[in-house]
Design an enzyme around this catalytic site. Structure first.
Site, PDB file in Angstrom:
ATOM      1  N   SER A  94       0.849  -1.189   0.000  1.00  0.00           N
ATOM      2  CA  SER A  94       0.000   0.000   0.000  1.00  0.00           C
ATOM      3  C   SER A  94       0.886   1.241   0.000  1.00  0.00           C
ATOM      4  O   SER A  94       1.983   1.229   0.554  1.00  0.00           O
ATOM      5  CB  SER A  94      -0.888   0.000   1.243  1.00  0.00           C
ATOM      6  OG  SER A  94      -1.507   1.262   1.420  1.00  0.00           O
ATOM      7  N   SER A  95       0.383   2.307  -0.585  1.00  0.00           N
ATOM      8  CA  SER A  95       1.144   3.564  -0.609  1.00  0.00           C
ATOM      9  C   SER A  95       1.273   4.184   0.770  1.00  0.00           C
ATOM     10  O   SER A  95       2.077   5.100   0.962  1.00  0.00           O
ATOM     11  CB  SER A  95       0.478   4.566  -1.561  1.00  0.00           C
ATOM     12  OG  SER A  95      -0.846   4.864  -1.129  1.00  0.00           O
ATOM     13  N   CYS A  96       0.515   3.682   1.763  1.00  0.00           N
ATOM     14  CA  CYS A  96       0.622   4.248   3.115  1.00  0.00           C
ATOM     15  C   CYS A  96       1.936   3.872   3.787  1.00  0.00           C
ATOM     16  O   CYS A  96       2.212   4.327   4.890  1.00  0.00           O
ATOM     17  CB  CYS A  96      -0.548   3.817   3.980  1.00  0.00           C
ATOM     18  SG  CYS A  96      -0.520   2.079   4.441  1.00  0.00           S
ATOM     19  N   TYR A 155      -1.177  -0.453  10.178  1.00  0.00           N
ATOM     20  CA  TYR A 155      -1.297  -1.136   8.889  1.00  0.00           C
ATOM     21  C   TYR A 155      -0.045  -0.918   8.050  1.00  0.00           C
ATOM     22  O   TYR A 155       0.485  -1.858   7.429  1.00  0.00           O
ATOM     23  CB  TYR A 155      -2.529  -0.618   8.152  1.00  0.00           C
ATOM     24  CG  TYR A 155      -2.722  -1.187   6.769  1.00  0.00           C
ATOM     25  CD1 TYR A 155      -3.137  -2.506   6.598  1.00  0.00           C
ATOM     26  CD2 TYR A 155      -2.509  -0.412   5.639  1.00  0.00           C
ATOM     27  CE1 TYR A 155      -3.327  -3.034   5.328  1.00  0.00           C
ATOM     28  CE2 TYR A 155      -2.697  -0.930   4.365  1.00  0.00           C
ATOM     29  CZ  TYR A 155      -3.099  -2.237   4.213  1.00  0.00           C
ATOM     30  OH  TYR A 155      -3.283  -2.754   2.950  1.00  0.00           O
ATOM     31  N   LYS A 189       2.728  -3.616   6.427  1.00  0.00           N
ATOM     32  CA  LYS A 189       3.055  -3.701   5.007  1.00  0.00           C
ATOM     33  C   LYS A 189       4.551  -3.485   4.755  1.00  0.00           C
ATOM     34  O   LYS A 189       5.141  -4.102   3.861  1.00  0.00           O
ATOM     35  CB  LYS A 189       2.222  -2.688   4.214  1.00  0.00           C
ATOM     36  CG  LYS A 189       0.759  -3.109   4.074  1.00  0.00           C
ATOM     37  CD  LYS A 189       0.672  -4.460   3.392  1.00  0.00           C
ATOM     38  CE  LYS A 189      -0.742  -4.966   3.259  1.00  0.00           C
ATOM     39  NZ  LYS A 189      -0.787  -6.312   2.630  1.00  0.00           N
ATOM     40  N   HIS A 211     -13.033   2.378   2.274  1.00  0.00           N
ATOM     41  CA  HIS A 211     -12.200   3.458   1.761  1.00  0.00           C
ATOM     42  C   HIS A 211     -13.067   4.577   1.181  1.00  0.00           C
ATOM     43  O   HIS A 211     -14.278   4.443   1.053  1.00  0.00           O
ATOM     44  CB  HIS A 211     -11.235   2.922   0.709  1.00  0.00           C
ATOM     45  CG  HIS A 211     -10.098   2.136   1.278  1.00  0.00           C
ATOM     46  ND1 HIS A 211      -9.953   0.783   1.076  1.00  0.00           N
ATOM     47  CD2 HIS A 211      -9.059   2.515   2.065  1.00  0.00           C
ATOM     48  CE1 HIS A 211      -8.863   0.354   1.699  1.00  0.00           C
ATOM     49  NE2 HIS A 211      -8.315   1.380   2.309  1.00  0.00           N
TER      50      HIS A 211
END
Length: 323
Positions: free
Chosen positions: A106-108, A135, A139, A178
């Site tokens: 994920s880009s987070c 989260y 990742k 989301h």
């Protein structure tokens, strides 16, 4: 020779999109297990599954996901479940001879104030966005897990970091999903009940990048299919993940206005500034993937229209999980 390909998380939005596209390929036997059939947080069950199924390739799309509200409400579940699933699947794959695996992140994973657009090299350079830190940590661990197994065991495990995804089979829970599915549900219900306004969380000023899940599935299969020399040409042995996005972002206000037009809601937009905005901007640097020859093809408006059409036609089959 036929390949046995395991898609973890095949009932989710990304996993189901990967399967739709894999079915178009010859010489592929797709292997799946539902959550009821295989608990990926249970190490023994995962080991037994891999030992008895002779898997050649793995698409690891299984994850516990959600929006800002869900991440804030269930931080322990987000970090624990995602860590356990990643560790169990990656280790079992290695121990049963799986040479190729792609893990979806994920880009987070990138810092809250990372340079924009965010390059892969921004990883671990500063603080994460607090609302989804558990989260993100999970990742990041998944990326490093793949890198470590590559270095020590000589396997070819890759990680792709998608931007914000949406599309068919998304989770349409009204608070835990989301931004796009939550907003689509809100606009749709407001249209049905002739509401005068729709309230959108935050100020509307944060900028976000959105990609249709069919593009994500296509990119993931593309990355899996690259020979190792090509993949290694744009990555580093200690930084092997690659960004997947459109390279285009918009404000949440612009997203809401586009959504209003797609759904056909004619009322007023109201922004609730008391709700959190999250990071001010999140745009991925996708130059590495473009250098390899892949770029997104579905525009935001076209993707939202396709998703809304599917949403309207599948009301009895919508996913509305708690998180």
């Amino acid at each position: 020779m036929r390949k046995r390909v395991y898609v973890a998380g095949h009932q989710g939005m990304v996993g189901s999109a990967i399967i739709r596209q894999l079915r178009e390929q010859d010489e592929v036997d797709i292997v799946t297990r539902s959550r009821a059939e295989l608990d990926l947080t249970d190490q023994r069950s995962v080991n037994d599954f891999f030992a008895s199924n002779a898997i050649d390739e793995v698409y690891h799309a299984a994850a516990k996901v959600g929006g800002i509200f869900a991440n804030n409400t269930y931080p322990a579940e987000f970090i624990y479940q995602n860590l356990m699933v990643e560790c169990n699947v990656v280790d079992a794959a290695y121990r049963t001879g799986v040479k190729k695996l792609v893990l979806l992140g994920s880009s987070c994973i990138y810092p809250k104030l990372a340079p924009q657009p965010m390059p892969e090299s921004a990883l671990l350079t500063s603080y994460l966005e607090p609302t989804n830190e558990p989260y993100a940590i999970a990742k990041i661990a998944g990326i490093k897990l793949c890198e470590s197994y590559n270095r020590q065991y000589g396997v070819d495990y890759r990680s792709v970091m998608p931007t914000n995804l949406y599309g068919q089979n998304d989770n349409f829970h009204p608070t835990n999903s989301h931004v796009i599915p939550a907003m689509m549900l809100r606009f749709h219900n407001a249209k049905l009940t002739d509401d005068e306004q729709v309230v959108v969380w935050g100020t509307g000023s944060p900028m976000r990048e959105f990609m249709h899940v069919d593009d994500m599935a296509n990119a993931t299969i593309f990355v899996m299919g690259l020979d190792q020399d090509s993949y290694d040409s744009v990555t580093d042995p200690r930084l092997t993940h690659i960004n997947v996005g459109t390279g285009i972002d918009c404000t949440i206000r612009e997203l809401a206005e586009t959504m209003r037009a797609v759904v056909g809601f004619e009322g007023e937009l109201v922004f609730d500034a008391d709700k959190p905005d999250g990071a001010p901007r999140k745009l991925l640097d996708v130059s590495k993937l473009r250098e390899l020859g892949w770029s997104a093809s579905v525009s935001l408006e076209a993707g939202l229209q396709q998703t809304y059409d599917w949403f309207v036609n599948n009301q009895t089959h919508l996913r509305v999980g708690a998180a």
